[in-house]
Design an enzyme around this catalytic site. Structure first.
Site, PDB file in Angstrom:
ATOM      1  N   GLY A  11       9.522 -39.060  -9.664  1.00 28.57           N
ATOM      2  CA  GLY A  11       8.449 -38.173 -10.142  1.00 28.57           C
ATOM      3  C   GLY A  11       7.067 -38.451  -9.574  1.00 28.57           C
ATOM      4  O   GLY A  11       6.061 -38.073 -10.178  1.00 28.57           O
ATOM      5  N   ASN A  13       5.648 -37.081  -6.904  1.00 29.42           N
ATOM      6  CA  ASN A  13       4.989 -35.804  -6.570  1.00 29.42           C
ATOM      7  C   ASN A  13       4.497 -35.112  -7.841  1.00 29.42           C
ATOM      8  O   ASN A  13       3.390 -34.574  -7.872  1.00 29.42           O
ATOM      9  CB  ASN A  13       5.935 -34.893  -5.779  1.00 29.42           C
ATOM     10  CG  ASN A  13       5.948 -35.225  -4.295  1.00 29.42           C
ATOM     11  OD1 ASN A  13       4.976 -34.960  -3.584  1.00 29.42           O
ATOM     12  ND2 ASN A  13       7.034 -35.823  -3.835  1.00 29.42           N
ATOM     13  N   ARG A  90      19.132 -30.652  -7.156  1.00 28.49           N
ATOM     14  CA  ARG A  90      20.234 -29.713  -7.361  1.00 28.49           C
ATOM     15  C   ARG A  90      19.879 -28.396  -6.689  1.00 28.49           C
ATOM     16  O   ARG A  90      18.712 -28.007  -6.644  1.00 28.49           O
ATOM     17  CB  ARG A  90      20.445 -29.436  -8.859  1.00 28.49           C
ATOM     18  CG  ARG A  90      20.743 -30.659  -9.697  1.00 28.49           C
ATOM     19  CD  ARG A  90      21.222 -30.237 -11.081  1.00 28.49           C
ATOM     20  NE  ARG A  90      22.398 -29.399 -10.950  1.00 28.49           N
ATOM     21  CZ  ARG A  90      23.632 -29.867 -10.759  1.00 28.49           C
ATOM     22  NH1 ARG A  90      23.847 -31.150 -10.714  1.00 28.49           N
ATOM     23  NH2 ARG A  90      24.646 -29.048 -10.629  1.00 28.49           N
ATOM     24  N   LEU A  92      19.638 -24.448  -6.642  1.00 29.84           N
ATOM     25  CA  LEU A  92      19.451 -23.453  -7.700  1.00 29.84           C
ATOM     26  C   LEU A  92      20.416 -22.286  -7.482  1.00 29.84           C
ATOM     27  O   LEU A  92      20.677 -21.875  -6.347  1.00 29.84           O
ATOM     28  CB  LEU A  92      18.015 -22.917  -7.692  1.00 29.84           C
ATOM     29  CG  LEU A  92      16.888 -23.945  -7.821  1.00 29.84           C
ATOM     30  CD1 LEU A  92      15.545 -23.228  -7.999  1.00 29.84           C
ATOM     31  CD2 LEU A  92      17.120 -24.902  -8.970  1.00 29.84           C
ATOM     32  N   ASN A 106       9.096 -25.657  -3.154  1.00 29.37           N
ATOM     33  CA  ASN A 106       9.760 -26.960  -3.035  1.00 29.37           C
ATOM     34  C   ASN A 106       9.032 -27.807  -2.000  1.00 29.37           C
ATOM     35  O   ASN A 106       8.443 -27.266  -1.066  1.00 29.37           O
ATOM     36  CB  ASN A 106      11.207 -26.739  -2.569  1.00 29.37           C
ATOM     37  CG  ASN A 106      11.972 -28.048  -2.377  1.00 29.37           C
ATOM     38  OD1 ASN A 106      11.895 -28.950  -3.213  1.00 29.37           O
ATOM     39  ND2 ASN A 106      12.703 -28.163  -1.266  1.00 29.37           N
ATOM     40  N   HIS A 108       9.842 -30.757   0.828  1.00 30.62           N
ATOM     41  CA  HIS A 108      10.969 -31.371   1.533  1.00 30.62           C
ATOM     42  C   HIS A 108      10.412 -32.389   2.534  1.00 30.62           C
ATOM     43  O   HIS A 108       9.460 -32.083   3.257  1.00 30.62           O
ATOM     44  CB  HIS A 108      11.789 -30.291   2.251  1.00 30.62           C
ATOM     45  CG  HIS A 108      12.994 -30.852   2.922  1.00 30.62           C
ATOM     46  ND1 HIS A 108      14.136 -31.209   2.224  1.00 30.62           N
ATOM     47  CD2 HIS A 108      13.220 -31.166   4.218  1.00 30.62           C
ATOM     48  CE1 HIS A 108      15.024 -31.705   3.071  1.00 30.62           C
ATOM     49  NE2 HIS A 108      14.496 -31.684   4.284  1.00 30.62           N
TER      50      HIS A 108
HETATM   51  C1  GAR Z   1      10.457 -36.684  -2.210  1.00 27.76           C
HETATM   52  O1  GAR Z   1      10.442 -37.388  -0.987  1.00 27.76           O
HETATM   53  C2  GAR Z   1      10.844 -35.242  -2.000  1.00 27.76           C
HETATM   54  O2  GAR Z   1      10.330 -34.683  -0.823  1.00 27.76           O
HETATM   55  C3  GAR Z   1      12.342 -35.358  -1.889  1.00 27.76           C
HETATM   56  O3  GAR Z   1      12.684 -36.265  -2.924  1.00 27.76           O
HETATM   57  C4  GAR Z   1      11.603 -37.189  -3.087  1.00 27.76           C
HETATM   58  C5  GAR Z   1      11.220 -37.191  -4.547  1.00 27.76           C
HETATM   59  O4  GAR Z   1      10.269 -38.177  -4.800  1.00 27.76           O
HETATM   60  N1  GAR Z   1      12.987 -34.099  -2.073  1.00 27.76           N
HETATM   61  C6  GAR Z   1      14.053 -33.740  -1.385  1.00 27.76           C
HETATM   62  O5  GAR Z   1      14.599 -34.433  -0.570  1.00 27.76           O
HETATM   63  C7  GAR Z   1      14.561 -32.334  -1.723  1.00 27.76           C
HETATM   64  N2  GAR Z   1      15.440 -31.890  -0.694  1.00 27.76           N
HETATM   65  P1  GAR Z   1       9.416 -38.151  -6.123  1.00 27.76           P
HETATM   66  O6  GAR Z   1      10.429 -38.001  -7.271  1.00 27.76           O
HETATM   67  O7  GAR Z   1       8.724 -39.477  -6.174  1.00 27.76           O
HETATM   68  O8  GAR Z   1       8.466 -36.994  -6.061  1.00 27.76           O
END
Ligand code: GAR
Length: 208
Positions: A11, A13, A90, A92, A106, A108
């Site tokens: 969490g 971000n 997940r 959607l 989102n 990425h």
């Molecule tokens: C982040 O690096 C985000 O970009 C990635 O998961 C991590 C979550 O970190 N998301 C993906 O790979 C989605 N395809 P966080 O929980 O500390 O924000």
């Protein structure tokens, strides 16, 4: 604008967004709810500590469509207008995406369309790219595919490991997601084919 943030883990971000709302970097926004499919997600505790409404909605052996319907109902109940996926691991369902047309974004951890899917940072590192980065995009019915809102380039150093590179990408993710959400909340944009055009920026550039 009411935001709903979906997480599955750490969490960071989500927290960066919450802090940017608190300090005024994202004006005119509030977090209506943070939802996680994982009841044990660290991010849920961090959100609770900030006094943000949280909800764990686990899959619990249901079909994806049923699980998503419960999440959509929770978001609609709270009048959410923008759904921010922040490490939500997940896919959607179509119905979820159609319930929030052009209202789901989102982050990425790669420069899309390169390195879609899981472990994008490691995919890029193992491939040996010299530059990678992160992307904020609208969510459509294909994986990591929707119209691109913002991207940031991160250089790969010779002494990087997959972990040091991931950490540097993550710092850039926080800044990029905040910037992108502020722009989407401000609303001065249009989506033409796949291209997200920020009209206010265009006007400012024109005035220079
Ligand atoms: C982040 O690096 C985000 O970009 C990635 O998961 C991590 C979550 O970190 N998301 C993906 O790979 C989605 N395809 P966080 O929980 O500390 O924000």
């Amino acid at each position: 604008m009411k935001l709903g943030i979906l997480i599955s883990g750490r969490g960071s971000n989500m927290l960066a967004i919450a802090e940017a709302i608190e300090n005024g970097t994202i004006p005119n926004a509030e977090i209506a709810v943070v939802i996680s499919d994982k009841p044990s997600a660290q991010g849920l505790i961090k959100a609770m500590e900030k006094g943000i409404k949280t909800q764990a909605i686990p899959l619990s052996g249901r079909l994806r469509e049923e699980h998503d319907a419960e999440i959509v109902a929770e978001l609609k109940n709270r009048d959410v207008e923008l759904v921010c996926l922040a490490g939500y691991m997940r896919l959607l369902s179509k119905d979820f995406i159609r319930s929030f047309p052009n209202q789901i974004i989102n982050i990425h951890p790669s420069l899309l369309p390169s390195f879609k899917g899981l472990d994008a940072q490691k995919q890029a590192f193992d491939y040996g790219v010299k530059f990678t980065g992160c992307t904020v995009h609208f969510v459509d019915e294909e994986l990591d595919h929707g119209a691109i809102i913002a991207q940031k380039v991160v250089e790969v150093n010779d002494n990087d490991t997959s972990e040091t590179l991931s950490a540097r990408i993550l710092e850039n993710e926080h800044a990029l997601y905040i910037e992108a959400i502020a722009k989407i909340v401000a609303g001065n944009y249009e989506i033409i084919e796949r291209k997200v055009k920020f009209t206010a920026e265009t006007q400012r550039r024109g005035e220079d």
